[in-house]
Write an enzyme that holds these catalytic residues in place. Structure first.
Site, PDB file in Angstrom:
ATOM      1  N   GLU A  84       0.799  -1.221   0.000  1.00 30.02           N
ATOM      2  CA  GLU A  84       0.000   0.000   0.000  1.00 30.02           C
ATOM      3  C   GLU A  84       0.833   1.273   0.000  1.00 30.02           C
ATOM      4  O   GLU A  84       0.461   2.255  -0.633  1.00 30.02           O
ATOM      5  CB  GLU A  84      -0.928   0.003   1.236  1.00 30.02           C
ATOM      6  CG  GLU A  84      -2.076  -0.965   1.164  1.00 30.02           C
ATOM      7  CD  GLU A  84      -3.163  -0.522   0.190  1.00 30.02           C
ATOM      8  OE1 GLU A  84      -3.105   0.614  -0.296  1.00 30.02           O
ATOM      9  OE2 GLU A  84      -4.059  -1.337  -0.090  1.00 30.02           O
ATOM     10  N   SER A 341     -29.987 -23.437  52.839  1.00 30.86           N
ATOM     11  CA  SER A 341     -29.055 -23.892  53.881  1.00 30.86           C
ATOM     12  C   SER A 341     -27.601 -23.559  53.585  1.00 30.86           C
ATOM     13  O   SER A 341     -26.707 -24.036  54.288  1.00 30.86           O
ATOM     14  CB  SER A 341     -29.186 -25.408  54.058  1.00 30.86           C
ATOM     15  OG  SER A 341     -30.464 -25.754  54.553  1.00 30.86           O
TER      16      SER A 341
END
Length: 783
Positions: A84, A341
């Site tokens: 690029e 519990s």
């Protein structure tokens, strides 16, 4: 002032100054649109290794996975700059030679052959789209110059890596790599790097999931350009790879945690969590595997915390995020529910620290009343004399309430809060004895954080969801109490280990289950060396699920989670300072050393803490000392008293069991616990061996309300030697105690009838006993 500057150049100098000033003003007034931190920005929630958990798109529904330069494969950087913009590191944002070449090609061919854009110009176009025209190109050039003036080359390259269009709703190399290739950008191969480099040139036409042939041709063009930079062998191998891609799909792991953390992102594009992606996926799969066996609208939640760091490794707030009928968007990790519990381990641990009990303290699992509160067990049965270890491992309710009464409910709740576990009560509610059976609410994340204390020498901690979250820990228990309770839950304590019957003895897992009133919540929380895991199952709307309780629905899931996440063997543990094993005796509860064998009806091996071996709790029904003396004839066979027997007597020490437990003793224990019969010369004394008998109703009888709905009136009498003793006016057996469902109802002369109106339907346990240990018990039902 340049005095030697010719006059003809002075206007040029002033013009340049004006132009430069105008450019600076324009640059300040019209800055480049750099990415901001507004609420419309995309957000990515990632696991601890960077794996995306959930992505929230920006206002344009664009998916972006933020990535740093160092987290992208070097091959991608090399291909990007070579293909690029090979002079990216040297130009000021614009490459005039590339622009001139592009202009010449356009003039010759009448169309754009190459754009001549630098990476900086592409970033400018990404941040501020412009038309493909000379005006648009000019605007790109100006914006590129602005970017170069404000940012470093690495910052500009980072913007490109994160914002380059990659097809569809994807932006950035990391998003494309994850979505198309199923891997992070740091692991890209040469072929994959080339593919993602060329993709932004025509994102719609080169998508590898839709146009693999076009994508491969474009990729190969990049690979050919890399000759001289990459090894020929690497290029040859890359050319052989197909241009494949998986179907795009949104990352969706720990979705409810992601939604929760999104509110704290504060504009950040990426939020790192402590979650382990593999563990999270395993948890979600295990939950999903159980959906077929659950009724409609039942959900599940699970939380996995690393004990060493308190970091959360897996978080499932609901059973299936895609199933709205199961309340998929309700996060049950945060929901306040009754814990059943599951608080019992903390109760016994705190009682150990308070010096109230040791691991084998004698408790009474029999029908009892505590100031009008009459708890029952989950299985609606009772076990008689039990130890703390048995009461905990069997999750017995009555013994837990007995210990809580001694500790005090208000103090218990305060100690839990000190340790980081905050209980919530209904409006106007206060701590009471019901709190130990689920009479308050808490949250799964708080419960799991509290349970980490059993693996962290008593220090509980707040679960951490992000790496930067502070470590918050509080002292819940002493190291010794935490060790003992974990050992009881894991192996049943010294006794359980001796018979190898402990639930977690072979795996090193200590866990506790819980079920809230009406089967609304099923819990299981467990601790190993590495993790603390909590599981909740139920309906988020609070509707009962009959038959769903912790042991049968939550515990199996918990075990599977430990098997999948932490299958390693446990490390050996050494009792901390202050913890040791000692022989203790029942019924006194004190250590056996130095105790007369005649007072030690049962010997048990117990964990003691800080050299404390506290005695059995004081008798709730009968006064006097647990240890007393009686007098016997020289042969030791008959009991006597000097005032009714002529001749020598010897004294024998005796140990008395709690009165509520005497009816539950087996024959062997009764023979040791109760005195022998009286000598003939003392026949007026109470004779416990003759026993008592309730008359007026039979065991198992069913009483029914009258046609008008009136409650039945029960009239009972007692028969036995205590009644005859009362008639003779002698002896301690002249009075008896009547208990209804364990609650003392009357203490009266044995010859007096007992009346009780049974106002509520249900079962009634009626017991009568005298001070010598004689008793009788019947059970009735009212319908």
């Amino acid at each position: 002032m340049a005095a030697g500057l010719p006059l003809r150049f002075r206007p040029l100098r002033h013009g340049l100054a004006v132009l430069l000033g105008a450019m600076l003003i324009a640059d300040q007034l019209l800055p480049p649109p750099l990415p901001g931190h507004d609420t419309g920005q995309a957000l990515l929630i990632v696991a601890r290794d960077g794996t995306p958990l959930r992505a929230f798109p920006d206002r344009n529904h664009v998916w972006r996975h933020p990535v740093a330069l160092g987290d992208v494969a070097p091959a991608y950087h090399e291909a990007l700059l070579r293909y690029e913009d090979r002079y990216f590191r040297w130009h000021p944002g614009v490459n005039p030679f590339a622009l001139a070449r592009a202009a010449g090609q356009w003039a010759i061919n009448g169309r754009i052959v190459s754009g001549g854009s630098t990476i900086t110009m592409q970033v400018a176009r990404i941040l501020e789209p412009t038309p493909r025209s000379l005006t648009g190109k000019g605007r790109q050039i100006l914006r590129a110059l602005q970017l170069e003036a404000r940012l470093s080359k690495d910052e500009i390259l980072t913007l490109y890596l994160n914002h380059a269009p990659m097809g569809g709703v994807l932006e950035g190399v990391e998003a494309a790599s994850r979505a198309y290739l199923g891997k992070p950008a740091r692991r890209l191969t040469h072929a994959e790097a080339a593919l993602l480099v060329v993709l932004p040139q025509a994102p719609s036409l080169l998508r590898p999931d839709r146009h693999p042939a076009a994508a491969r041709a474009a990729r190969d063009k990049v690979l050919q350009r890399m000759r001289g930079t990459w090894r020929e062998a690497d290029i040859a191998d890359a050319l052989q790879e197909p241009a494949y891609a998986q179907a795009l799909r949104e990352p969706l792991l720990a979705p409810l945690l992601a939604e929760r953390l999104k509110r704290t992102a504060a504009g950040r594009p990426r939020l790192d969590t402590t979650l382990d992606a593999q563990a999270q996926q395993t948890v979600e799969l295990l939950l999903a595997d159980r959906l077929g066996g659950l009724p409609a609208r039942v959900s599940m939640a699970a939380l996995v915390v690393d004990n060493a760091s308190l970091e959360v490794r897996a978080y499932a707030g609901s059973a299936d995020f895609s199933d709205a009928e199961r309340f998929s968007h309700v996060d049950m990790v945060q929901a306040a529910r009754s814990p059943g519990s599951t608080l019992k381990p903390f109760l016994y641990g705190l009682a150990l620290d308070e010096g109230l009990i040791h691991s084998e303290s004698l408790l009474a699992d029999v029908p009892q009343s505590f100031g009008g509160y009459q708890p029952g067990n989950f299985q609606q049965s009772f076990h008689g004399p039990v130890s703390v270890s048995e009461a905990l491992t069997k999750s017995l309710n009555v013994p837990a309430v007995e210990v809580l009464e001694r500790l005090d409910p208000v103090r218990f709740v305060a100690l839990l809060r000190r340790g980081g576990l905050k209980l919530e009560f209904a409006k106007g509610g206060e701590p009471n004895l019901a709190v130990i059976l689920g009479g308050a609410s808490t949250r799964l994340e708080q419960l799991v954080g509290a349970y980490t204390a059993f693996a962290r020498q008593g220090l509980a901690g707040k679960p951490r969801y992000t790496p930067d979250a502070p470590v918050e820990e509080q002292r819940m228990l002493s190291a010794g109490a935490a060790f003992i309770i974990r050992d009881l839950l894991e192996s049943g304590g010294p006794l359980g280990r001796a018979v190898e019957s402990g639930a977690g003895i072979r795996r090193g897992i200590a866990w506790k289950t819980g079920t809230s009133f009406g089967f609304r919540d099923a819990w299981s929380v467990g601790v190993s060396d590495r993790y603390t895991i909590g599981v909740w199952v139920g309906r988020p709307d609070g509707t009962p699920n009959p038959g769903f309780f912790g042991a049968n629905i939550a515990a199996p899931l918990l075990v599977d989670l430990f098997n999948a996440l932490d299958a390693g063997p446990p490390a050996p543990r050494t009792p901390p300072h202050g913890v040791k094993q000692e022989r203790i005796c029942w019924p006194l509860g004190t250590r056996a050393a130095g105790v007369d064998d005649r007072l030690c009806h049962q010997s048990r091996l117990a964990w003691t803490l800080n050299d404390a071996a506290p005695p059995t709790f004081p008798d709730r029904l009968r006064g006097g000392e647990a240890r007393y003396d009686i007098q016997l004839t020289p042969d030791g066979q008959l009991r006597a008293r000097p005032d009714c027997h002529a001749g020598p007597l010897e004294t024998r020490p005796m140990a008395r069991w709690p009165a509520v437990l005497e009816p539950w003793l087996d024959d062997n224990l009764r023979r040791r616990a109760l005195p022998p019969q009286w000598a003939a010369s003392c026949a007026g004394q109470a004779r416990p061996e003759s026993g008592l008998k309730i008359v007026g109703a039979s065991n198992g009888e069913i009483l029914r309300r009258s046609a008008g709905g009136d409650a039945p009136l029960l009239h009972l009498e007692v028969r036995g030697h205590a009644v005859r003793s009362q008639t003779a006016g002698t002896g301690p057996g002249s009075e008896v105690v009547w208990l209804v469902n364990g609650r003392p109802s009357a203490r009266q002369p044995a010859g007096k009838g007992f009346e009780q109106r049974l106002t509520e339907p249900g079962r009634y346990d009626i017991t009568v006993l005298d001070d010598s240990g004689a008793y009788d018990r019947i059970s009735l039902s009212v319908r």
